[in-house]
Each structure stands twice: as structure tokens, then as C-alpha cells.
Design a protein around this motif. Structure first.
Motif, PDB file in Angstrom:
ATOM      1  N   LYS A   1       0.834  -1.200   0.000  1.00  0.00           N
ATOM      2  CA  LYS A   1       0.000   0.000   0.000  1.00  0.00           C
ATOM      3  C   LYS A   1       0.869   1.250   0.000  1.00  0.00           C
ATOM      4  CE  LYS A   1      -3.320   2.315   3.047  1.00  0.00           C
ATOM      5  NZ  LYS A   1      -4.030   2.184   4.333  1.00  0.00           N
TER       6      LYS A   1
ATOM      7  N   SER B   1       0.820   5.519   0.295  1.00  0.00           N
ATOM      8  CA  SER B   1       0.083   6.411   1.193  1.00  0.00           C
ATOM      9  C   SER B   1      -1.184   7.005   0.583  1.00  0.00           C
ATOM     10  CB  SER B   1       1.003   7.530   1.685  1.00  0.00           C
ATOM     11  OG  SER B   1       1.488   8.276   0.583  1.00  0.00           O
ATOM     12  N   SER B   2      -1.321   7.023  -0.749  1.00  0.00           N
ATOM     13  CA  SER B   2      -2.524   7.571  -1.389  1.00  0.00           C
ATOM     14  C   SER B   2      -3.626   6.536  -1.566  1.00  0.00           C
ATOM     15  CB  SER B   2      -2.171   8.151  -2.760  1.00  0.00           C
ATOM     16  OG  SER B   2      -1.264   9.217  -2.616  1.00  0.00           O
TER      17      SER B   2
ATOM     18  N   THR C   1      -6.334   4.783  -0.226  1.00  0.00           N
ATOM     19  CA  THR C   1      -7.202   4.900   0.941  1.00  0.00           C
ATOM     20  C   THR C   1      -8.482   4.094   0.768  1.00  0.00           C
ATOM     21  OG1 THR C   1      -8.256   6.868   0.028  1.00  0.00           O
ATOM     22  CG2 THR C   1      -6.311   7.214   1.439  1.00  0.00           C
TER      23      THR C   1
ATOM     24  N   GLU D   1      -5.076  -1.080   9.129  1.00  0.00           N
ATOM     25  CA  GLU D   1      -3.993  -0.871   8.159  1.00  0.00           C
ATOM     26  C   GLU D   1      -3.066   0.258   8.581  1.00  0.00           C
ATOM     27  OE1 GLU D   1      -5.254  -0.297   4.117  1.00  0.00           O
ATOM     28  OE2 GLU D   1      -6.795  -1.856   4.265  1.00  0.00           O
TER      29      GLU D   1
ATOM     30  N   SER E   1      -0.337   3.284   7.188  1.00  0.00           N
ATOM     31  CA  SER E   1      -0.484   4.277   6.121  1.00  0.00           C
ATOM     32  C   SER E   1       0.204   3.845   4.832  1.00  0.00           C
ATOM     33  CB  SER E   1       0.058   5.632   6.572  1.00  0.00           C
ATOM     34  OG  SER E   1       1.437   5.513   6.890  1.00  0.00           O
ATOM     35  N   SER E   2       1.215   2.968   4.934  1.00  0.00           N
ATOM     36  CA  SER E   2       1.894   2.463   3.740  1.00  0.00           C
ATOM     37  C   SER E   2       2.676   1.205   4.087  1.00  0.00           C
ATOM     38  CB  SER E   2       2.830   3.534   3.162  1.00  0.00           C
ATOM     39  OG  SER E   2       3.846   3.841   4.097  1.00  0.00           O
TER      40      SER E   2
ATOM     41  N   GLN F   1       0.471  -4.732   3.886  1.00  0.00           N
ATOM     42  CA  GLN F   1      -0.704  -4.904   4.741  1.00  0.00           C
ATOM     43  C   GLN F   1      -1.101  -6.378   4.665  1.00  0.00           C
ATOM     44  OE1 GLN F   1      -1.647  -1.891   6.233  1.00  0.00           O
ATOM     45  NE2 GLN F   1       0.087  -1.134   5.054  1.00  0.00           N
TER      46      GLN F   1
END
Length: 181
Positions: free
Chosen positions: A64, A66-67, A69, A92, A94-95, A98
Motif C-alpha cells: 500500500k 500512502s494515497s 485509501t 492498516e 499508512s503504507s 498490509q
């Protein structure tokens, strides 16, 4: 003088996964060329994979940016589109990688193609164009090279559904956690 004993040696290869699983196609340090692809459309992205041995898929993972969502849902499919399992990702970060554990492990057969995918409701999935020009091999698991069983690096725009489209053999950084039988 003839030898009193006759020796015959037979060797067999050790099981390919002894002590190596739970395992995944990609390591914890594997990263995409693009962490957040500039595409804000909801899309199911995934990859075709096989195992050298029978075992079970216990979790689904994805990389993942950061953008990327929204609420993500992972899916495990047969090669013909039968849904074998789904799981919603919770808690989750943020990055980075996951992971969501399946409520029950899903048995898979050796040398059989499966598809692992997840739904990115707001797009901005991770990608590496041309990645599946060759296989991603980390025995006993293999992300198939495009051409092995159709194209690899699969996607489907719209709602959550079996991904069958492909573009430029792109890796969307979706993976499984696998254990041996």
C-alpha cells in the motif's frame, strides 16, 4: 578378489519447503516501482500464482502506498473465477505491506493456478510495469510469467469482481501467506 558387499545409493531431492513456510511470493522488503499509481478509480488488482506443493493459504497481503485509501477487501479465486475466500483488511498502516488473515485456511492443490487480488476502492494501487515478463519465483510459490497461463498482473475496474484484464504484465503487488499441508 570380489568385494563382499554391493552398495547402491539413491538420492531424492528434499521437499522444496522444508522449514521455509509460512511463506509468500514477495519478501517483507520487496517494494514496487510505483507505490501509488496515479489512478483514482475503484479497481480489483491481483496476480496469478501456483505452488509446487499442496498446502493452505492463510492470509492475503498487498503493498500500500500512502494515497491508497478506503476499505480494502482481499480475494482468493480459482483460475476460472470461483471465489474461494474473502477478507476485509482492518487496522492498516499508512503504507507498506498490509496483511489480513483468513477466518479459515483455504486448501490449494500443487501445480494449480489461483488468483489473489484485492479491491482498491479509491485506486492509487501499487504497480511495477513489465514485472511479469518473467516469473516471480520464491519456491514453493510462483507468480506466473505472462504467457504461462494467459497474461499475469490482472485487474477489473468497477465493483469487486474476478480480475481478468491485463496491461503490460504489471505487478500490482498482491500476495498470499502459504503454509504446507
Amino acid at each position: 578378489m570380489a568385494a563382499p558387499y554391493s552398495w547402491t545409493f539413491t538420492t531424492t531431492a528434499p521437499p522444496p519447503v522444508a522449514g521455509q513456510c509460512p511463506c509468500s511470493v514477495f519478501t517483507a522488503t520487496s517494494t514496487p516501482a510505483t507505490a501509488s499509481t496515479n489512478d483514482g478509480n475503484g479497481v480489483e488488482v491481483g496476480m496469478k500464482f501456483r505452488s509446487d506443493v499442496a498446502g493452505s493459504v492463510t492470509a492475503i497481503r498487498f503493498y500500500k502506498g500512502s494515497s491508497n485509501t478506503g476499505t480494502h477487501t482481499g480475494h482468493l479465486w480459482s483460475s476460472t473465477g470461483t471465489l474461494l475466500a474473502s477478507v476485509t483488511f482492518t487496522g492498516e498502516g499508512s503504507s507498506g505491506w498490509q496483511q489480513a488473515n483468513l477466518s479459515s485456511p483455504v486448501a490449494i492443490m500443487a501445480n494449480t493456478t489461483y488468483v489473489v487480488s484485492y479491491y482498491a476502492p479509491n485506486g492509487f494501487y501499487s504497480s511495477s510495469s513489465g514485472y511479469f515478463n518473467s516469473a516471480a519465483d520464491r519456491a514453493p510459490l510462483h507468480g506466473l510469467a505472462s504467457g504461462t497461463e494467459g497474461s499475469n498482473g490482472v485487474y477489473r475496474y468497477g465493483s469487486q469482481s474476478f480480475p481478468t484484464d491485463s496491461w503490460n504484465n504489471t505487478n500490482y503487488w498482491v500476495d498470499v501467506v502459504f503454509t504446507t499441508s
